[in-house]
Scaffold this motif. Structure first.
Motif, mmCIF file in Angstrom:
data_model
loop_
_atom_site.group_PDB
_atom_site.id
_atom_site.type_symbol
_atom_site.label_atom_id
_atom_site.label_comp_id
_atom_site.label_asym_id
_atom_site.label_seq_id
_atom_site.Cartn_x
_atom_site.Cartn_y
_atom_site.Cartn_z
ATOM 1 N N ALA A 10 0.833 -1.208 0.000
ATOM 2 C CA ALA A 10 0.000 0.000 0.000
ATOM 3 C C ALA A 10 0.869 1.260 0.000
ATOM 4 O O ALA A 10 0.529 2.251 -0.659
ATOM 5 C CB ALA A 10 -0.925 -0.018 1.210
ATOM 6 N N ILE A 11 1.982 1.221 0.717
ATOM 7 C CA ILE A 11 2.882 2.383 0.758
ATOM 8 C C ILE A 11 3.373 2.714 -0.654
ATOM 9 O O ILE A 11 3.467 3.886 -1.024
ATOM 10 C CB ILE A 11 4.068 2.114 1.713
ATOM 11 N N LEU A 12 3.658 1.690 -1.429
ATOM 12 C CA LEU A 12 4.119 1.915 -2.808
ATOM 13 C C LEU A 12 2.971 2.034 -3.796
ATOM 14 O O LEU A 12 3.186 2.173 -4.999
ATOM 15 C CB LEU A 12 5.062 0.784 -3.248
ATOM 16 N N ASN A 13 1.744 1.966 -3.286
ATOM 17 C CA ASN A 13 0.549 2.065 -4.127
ATOM 18 C C ASN A 13 0.551 1.022 -5.249
ATOM 19 O O ASN A 13 0.251 1.316 -6.395
ATOM 20 C CB ASN A 13 0.404 3.483 -4.705
ATOM 21 N N LEU A 14 0.913 -0.205 -4.881
ATOM 22 C CA LEU A 14 0.916 -1.312 -5.828
ATOM 23 C C LEU A 14 -0.302 -2.191 -5.592
ATOM 24 O O LEU A 14 -0.648 -2.471 -4.449
ATOM 25 C CB LEU A 14 2.159 -2.184 -5.637
ATOM 26 N N LEU A 46 13.397 -12.733 -1.257
ATOM 27 C CA LEU A 46 14.449 -11.809 -1.701
ATOM 28 C C LEU A 46 13.962 -10.931 -2.856
ATOM 29 O O LEU A 46 14.309 -9.750 -2.935
ATOM 30 C CB LEU A 46 15.705 -12.581 -2.080
ATOM 31 N N LYS A 47 13.159 -11.491 -3.741
ATOM 32 C CA LYS A 47 12.591 -10.675 -4.825
ATOM 33 C C LYS A 47 11.710 -9.568 -4.248
ATOM 34 O O LYS A 47 11.754 -8.426 -4.705
ATOM 35 C CB LYS A 47 11.777 -11.545 -5.786
ATOM 36 N N LEU A 48 10.917 -9.899 -3.239
ATOM 37 C CA LEU A 48 10.080 -8.887 -2.583
ATOM 38 C C LEU A 48 10.955 -7.822 -1.933
ATOM 39 O O LEU A 48 10.653 -6.634 -1.993
ATOM 40 C CB LEU A 48 9.174 -9.548 -1.545
ATOM 41 N N SER A 49 12.031 -8.240 -1.326
ATOM 42 C CA SER A 49 12.961 -7.310 -0.687
ATOM 43 C C SER A 49 13.525 -6.315 -1.702
ATOM 44 O O SER A 49 13.657 -5.124 -1.407
ATOM 45 C CB SER A 49 14.092 -8.102 -0.026
ATOM 46 N N VAL A 50 13.821 -6.789 -2.882
ATOM 47 C CA VAL A 50 14.344 -5.909 -3.937
ATOM 48 C C VAL A 50 13.279 -4.898 -4.358
ATOM 49 O O VAL A 50 13.558 -3.706 -4.489
ATOM 50 C CB VAL A 50 14.830 -6.738 -5.144
ATOM 51 N N VAL A 51 12.046 -5.357 -4.567
ATOM 52 C CA VAL A 51 10.968 -4.456 -4.996
ATOM 53 C C VAL A 51 10.740 -3.368 -3.947
ATOM 54 O O VAL A 51 10.632 -2.185 -4.277
ATOM 55 C CB VAL A 51 9.649 -5.231 -5.234
ATOM 56 N N PHE A 52 10.705 -3.757 -2.674
ATOM 57 C CA PHE A 52 10.390 -2.789 -1.620
ATOM 58 C C PHE A 52 11.619 -2.042 -1.102
ATOM 59 O O PHE A 52 11.495 -1.108 -0.337
ATOM 60 C CB PHE A 52 9.674 -3.490 -0.467
ATOM 61 N N LYS A 53 12.798 -2.508 -1.528
ATOM 62 C CA LYS A 53 14.055 -1.883 -1.099
ATOM 63 C C LYS A 53 14.184 -1.858 0.422
ATOM 64 O O LYS A 53 14.633 -0.862 1.011
ATOM 65 C CB LYS A 53 14.198 -0.479 -1.682
#
Length: 66
Positions: A10-14, A46-53
């Motif tokens: 939600a923070i990234l509006n995705l 880890l992929k989620l970690s990359v997207v959300f930084k």
């Protein structure tokens, strides 16, 4: 396992669909993770970690019964 994936999304509006496309899974997988019905693999986390930084441990934490 507790997670804050829905909040971070939600923070990234995705939308769930947007996020699913970015990491190569189905929208249902994102929905299942958010509802704690599915524990993501290490690669997926880890992929989620990359997207959300953010580090994985900022949106996935163990609970006492894990």
């Amino acid at each position: 396992m507790k997670n804050t994936l829905k909040v971070q999304r939600a923070i990234l509006n995705l939308t769930q669909d947007d996020l699913a496309k970015q990491i190569g899974v189905s929208r249902q997988t994102i929905n299942s993770i958010e509802k704690n019905r599915y524990v993501p693999s290490t690669v997926l986390a880890l992929k989620l970690s990359v997207v959300f930084k953010i580090p994985v441990n900022e949106f996935f934490t163990l609970e006492e019964d894990d």
